[in-house]
Design a protein around this motif. Sequence first.
Motif, PDB file in Angstrom:
ATOM      1  N   LYS A  72       0.836  -1.208   0.000  1.00  0.00           N
ATOM      2  CA  LYS A  72       0.000   0.000   0.000  1.00  0.00           C
ATOM      3  C   LYS A  72       0.870   1.257   0.000  1.00  0.00           C
ATOM      4  O   LYS A  72       0.579   2.217  -0.698  1.00  0.00           O
ATOM      5  CB  LYS A  72      -0.956  -0.007   1.195  1.00  0.00           C
ATOM      6  CG  LYS A  72      -1.927   1.158   1.196  1.00  0.00           C
ATOM      7  CD  LYS A  72      -3.027   0.939   2.199  1.00  0.00           C
ATOM      8  CE  LYS A  72      -3.951   2.121   2.345  1.00  0.00           C
ATOM      9  NZ  LYS A  72      -4.616   2.565   1.159  1.00  0.00           N
ATOM     10  N   MET A  73       1.949   1.241   0.788  1.00  0.00           N
ATOM     11  CA  MET A  73       2.860   2.397   0.785  1.00  0.00           C
ATOM     12  C   MET A  73       3.499   2.575  -0.590  1.00  0.00           C
ATOM     13  O   MET A  73       3.648   3.701  -1.067  1.00  0.00           O
ATOM     14  CB  MET A  73       3.940   2.270   1.866  1.00  0.00           C
ATOM     15  CG  MET A  73       3.460   2.720   3.218  1.00  0.00           C
ATOM     16  SD  MET A  73       4.757   2.863   4.469  1.00  0.00           S
ATOM     17  CE  MET A  73       5.526   4.409   4.040  1.00  0.00           C
ATOM     18  N   ASP A  74       3.869   1.458  -1.239  1.00  0.00           N
ATOM     19  CA  ASP A  74       4.441   1.535  -2.583  1.00  0.00           C
ATOM     20  C   ASP A  74       3.463   2.193  -3.556  1.00  0.00           C
ATOM     21  O   ASP A  74       3.864   3.011  -4.383  1.00  0.00           O
ATOM     22  CB  ASP A  74       4.797   0.138  -3.107  1.00  0.00           C
ATOM     23  CG  ASP A  74       6.102  -0.398  -2.545  1.00  0.00           C
ATOM     24  OD1 ASP A  74       6.919   0.402  -2.049  1.00  0.00           O
ATOM     25  OD2 ASP A  74       6.295  -1.625  -2.607  1.00  0.00           O
ATOM     26  N   LYS A  75       2.196   1.835  -3.457  1.00  0.00           N
ATOM     27  CA  LYS A  75       1.194   2.310  -4.419  1.00  0.00           C
ATOM     28  C   LYS A  75       0.687   3.715  -4.132  1.00  0.00           C
ATOM     29  O   LYS A  75       0.320   4.430  -5.052  1.00  0.00           O
ATOM     30  CB  LYS A  75       0.015   1.341  -4.467  1.00  0.00           C
ATOM     31  CG  LYS A  75       0.352   0.049  -5.161  1.00  0.00           C
ATOM     32  CD  LYS A  75      -0.840  -0.873  -5.238  1.00  0.00           C
ATOM     33  CE  LYS A  75      -0.426  -2.170  -5.916  1.00  0.00           C
ATOM     34  NZ  LYS A  75      -1.333  -3.254  -5.681  1.00  0.00           N
ATOM     35  N   SER A  76       0.641   4.093  -2.865  1.00  0.00           N
ATOM     36  CA  SER A  76       0.068   5.408  -2.551  1.00  0.00           C
ATOM     37  C   SER A  76       1.109   6.407  -2.037  1.00  0.00           C
ATOM     38  O   SER A  76       1.346   7.434  -2.664  1.00  0.00           O
ATOM     39  CB  SER A  76      -1.077   5.271  -1.559  1.00  0.00           C
ATOM     40  OG  SER A  76      -0.625   4.696  -0.357  1.00  0.00           O
ATOM     41  N   THR A  77       1.758   6.094  -0.956  1.00  0.00           N
ATOM     42  CA  THR A  77       2.698   7.025  -0.327  1.00  0.00           C
ATOM     43  C   THR A  77       3.902   7.307  -1.220  1.00  0.00           C
ATOM     44  O   THR A  77       4.262   8.469  -1.440  1.00  0.00           O
ATOM     45  CB  THR A  77       3.170   6.467   1.030  1.00  0.00           C
ATOM     46  OG1 THR A  77       2.015   6.160   1.818  1.00  0.00           O
ATOM     47  CG2 THR A  77       4.056   7.458   1.755  1.00  0.00           C
ATOM     48  N   PHE A  78       4.532   6.255  -1.742  1.00  0.00           N
ATOM     49  CA  PHE A  78       5.765   6.421  -2.523  1.00  0.00           C
ATOM     50  C   PHE A  78       5.527   6.886  -3.958  1.00  0.00           C
ATOM     51  O   PHE A  78       6.479   7.050  -4.716  1.00  0.00           O
ATOM     52  CB  PHE A  78       6.594   5.131  -2.512  1.00  0.00           C
ATOM     53  CG  PHE A  78       7.116   4.761  -1.151  1.00  0.00           C
ATOM     54  CD1 PHE A  78       7.559   5.717  -0.252  1.00  0.00           C
ATOM     55  CD2 PHE A  78       7.162   3.433  -0.767  1.00  0.00           C
ATOM     56  CE1 PHE A  78       8.033   5.372   1.006  1.00  0.00           C
ATOM     57  CE2 PHE A  78       7.659   3.061   0.492  1.00  0.00           C
ATOM     58  CZ  PHE A  78       8.082   4.042   1.374  1.00  0.00           C
ATOM     59  N   THR A  79       4.272   7.109  -4.326  1.00  0.00           N
ATOM     60  CA  THR A  79       3.974   7.654  -5.650  1.00  0.00           C
ATOM     61  C   THR A  79       3.423   9.078  -5.560  1.00  0.00           C
ATOM     62  O   THR A  79       3.173   9.708  -6.578  1.00  0.00           O
ATOM     63  CB  THR A  79       2.966   6.770  -6.414  1.00  0.00           C
ATOM     64  OG1 THR A  79       1.758   6.683  -5.649  1.00  0.00           O
ATOM     65  CG2 THR A  79       3.538   5.386  -6.669  1.00  0.00           C
ATOM     66  N   ASP A  80       3.223   9.565  -4.355  1.00  0.00           N
ATOM     67  CA  ASP A  80       2.720  10.924  -4.171  1.00  0.00           C
ATOM     68  C   ASP A  80       3.737  11.928  -4.725  1.00  0.00           C
ATOM     69  O   ASP A  80       4.923  11.870  -4.355  1.00  0.00           O
ATOM     70  CB  ASP A  80       2.477  11.195  -2.683  1.00  0.00           C
ATOM     71  CG  ASP A  80       1.960  12.594  -2.440  1.00  0.00           C
ATOM     72  OD1 ASP A  80       0.744  12.805  -2.583  1.00  0.00           O
ATOM     73  OD2 ASP A  80       2.799  13.475  -2.123  1.00  0.00           O
ATOM     74  N   PRO A  81       3.325  12.839  -5.605  1.00  0.00           N
ATOM     75  CA  PRO A  81       4.276  13.768  -6.241  1.00  0.00           C
ATOM     76  C   PRO A  81       5.106  14.588  -5.249  1.00  0.00           C
ATOM     77  O   PRO A  81       6.302  14.778  -5.467  1.00  0.00           O
ATOM     78  CB  PRO A  81       3.380  14.671  -7.095  1.00  0.00           C
ATOM     79  CG  PRO A  81       2.170  13.848  -7.375  1.00  0.00           C
ATOM     80  CD  PRO A  81       1.969  12.990  -6.151  1.00  0.00           C
ATOM     81  N   ALA A  82       4.507  15.048  -4.163  1.00  0.00           N
ATOM     82  CA  ALA A  82       5.261  15.842  -3.184  1.00  0.00           C
ATOM     83  C   ALA A  82       6.296  14.983  -2.464  1.00  0.00           C
ATOM     84  O   ALA A  82       7.428  15.421  -2.233  1.00  0.00           O
ATOM     85  CB  ALA A  82       4.308  16.483  -2.172  1.00  0.00           C
ATOM     86  N   VAL A  83       5.934  13.754  -2.127  1.00  0.00           N
ATOM     87  CA  VAL A  83       6.863  12.826  -1.468  1.00  0.00           C
ATOM     88  C   VAL A  83       8.017  12.498  -2.410  1.00  0.00           C
ATOM     89  O   VAL A  83       9.186  12.563  -2.031  1.00  0.00           O
ATOM     90  CB  VAL A  83       6.135  11.540  -1.017  1.00  0.00           C
ATOM     91  CG1 VAL A  83       7.124  10.450  -0.612  1.00  0.00           C
ATOM     92  CG2 VAL A  83       5.173  11.844   0.131  1.00  0.00           C
ATOM     93  N   VAL A  84       7.687  12.165  -3.659  1.00  0.00           N
ATOM     94  CA  VAL A  84       8.709  11.819  -4.651  1.00  0.00           C
ATOM     95  C   VAL A  84       9.695  12.973  -4.826  1.00  0.00           C
ATOM     96  O   VAL A  84      10.911  12.782  -4.769  1.00  0.00           O
ATOM     97  CB  VAL A  84       8.064  11.439  -6.005  1.00  0.00           C
ATOM     98  CG1 VAL A  84       9.112  11.289  -7.093  1.00  0.00           C
ATOM     99  CG2 VAL A  84       7.247  10.163  -5.871  1.00  0.00           C
ATOM    100  N   ALA A  85       9.177  14.166  -5.026  1.00  0.00           N
ATOM    101  CA  ALA A  85      10.035  15.331  -5.257  1.00  0.00           C
ATOM    102  C   ALA A  85      10.925  15.612  -4.051  1.00  0.00           C
ATOM    103  O   ALA A  85      12.126  15.875  -4.196  1.00  0.00           O
ATOM    104  CB  ALA A  85       9.182  16.557  -5.587  1.00  0.00           C
TER     105      ALA A  85
END
Length: 181
Positions: A72-85
């Motif tokens: 779930k973290m891979d699919k939602s948290t780690f794909t969030d544009p602000a988190v990624v940037a």
Amino acid sequence: MPKKIYLLPLLVLMLLLSGYTSWHRTTTAVTASQKGAKINWISIEDAAEKIKKQPRKVVIDVYTDWCGWCKKMDKSTFTDPAVVAYINKNYYAVKLDAEGKKPITLNGHTYTYQEQYRAHELAVALLQGQMSYPTTVYLDEKFNMLTPVPGYLDATTFHQVLTYFGDNHHKSKTWEEYTKK
């Protein structure tokens, strides 16, 4: 002459719509490109080498293949544009399979899979024996432990933790003080 009066508002409306369309296309393109951005995951060995030349904090996602919350973290948290940037700009990002079998050598010590723990020795060390998945581990620019943070975190909470350490708020405020702002 009356035709010109009616043409002027029409011309203004066309110009406004043209400007909006151009702005909307640009905004949509930027948003789409940010949504497609991914975290630059590297191995922990690569992070240890890179930190020597360009110091940065390290964020380690300790996961297992069977862990639903990890996925779930891979699919939602780690794909969030602000988190990624934020991660790509401020951290070296590492994924560590807690049950991985491949030996990992850091600072002359080789960490291996430990059958008695059913986990990789490095994962046991990073999680301080508290084997909970997912756990995010934060290291400073010298590869020293800041803290492990166990459990699933949504993108908003995760970003808050990232900035707490990434912007060095942990040096002057407690987590409670930081989250009250």
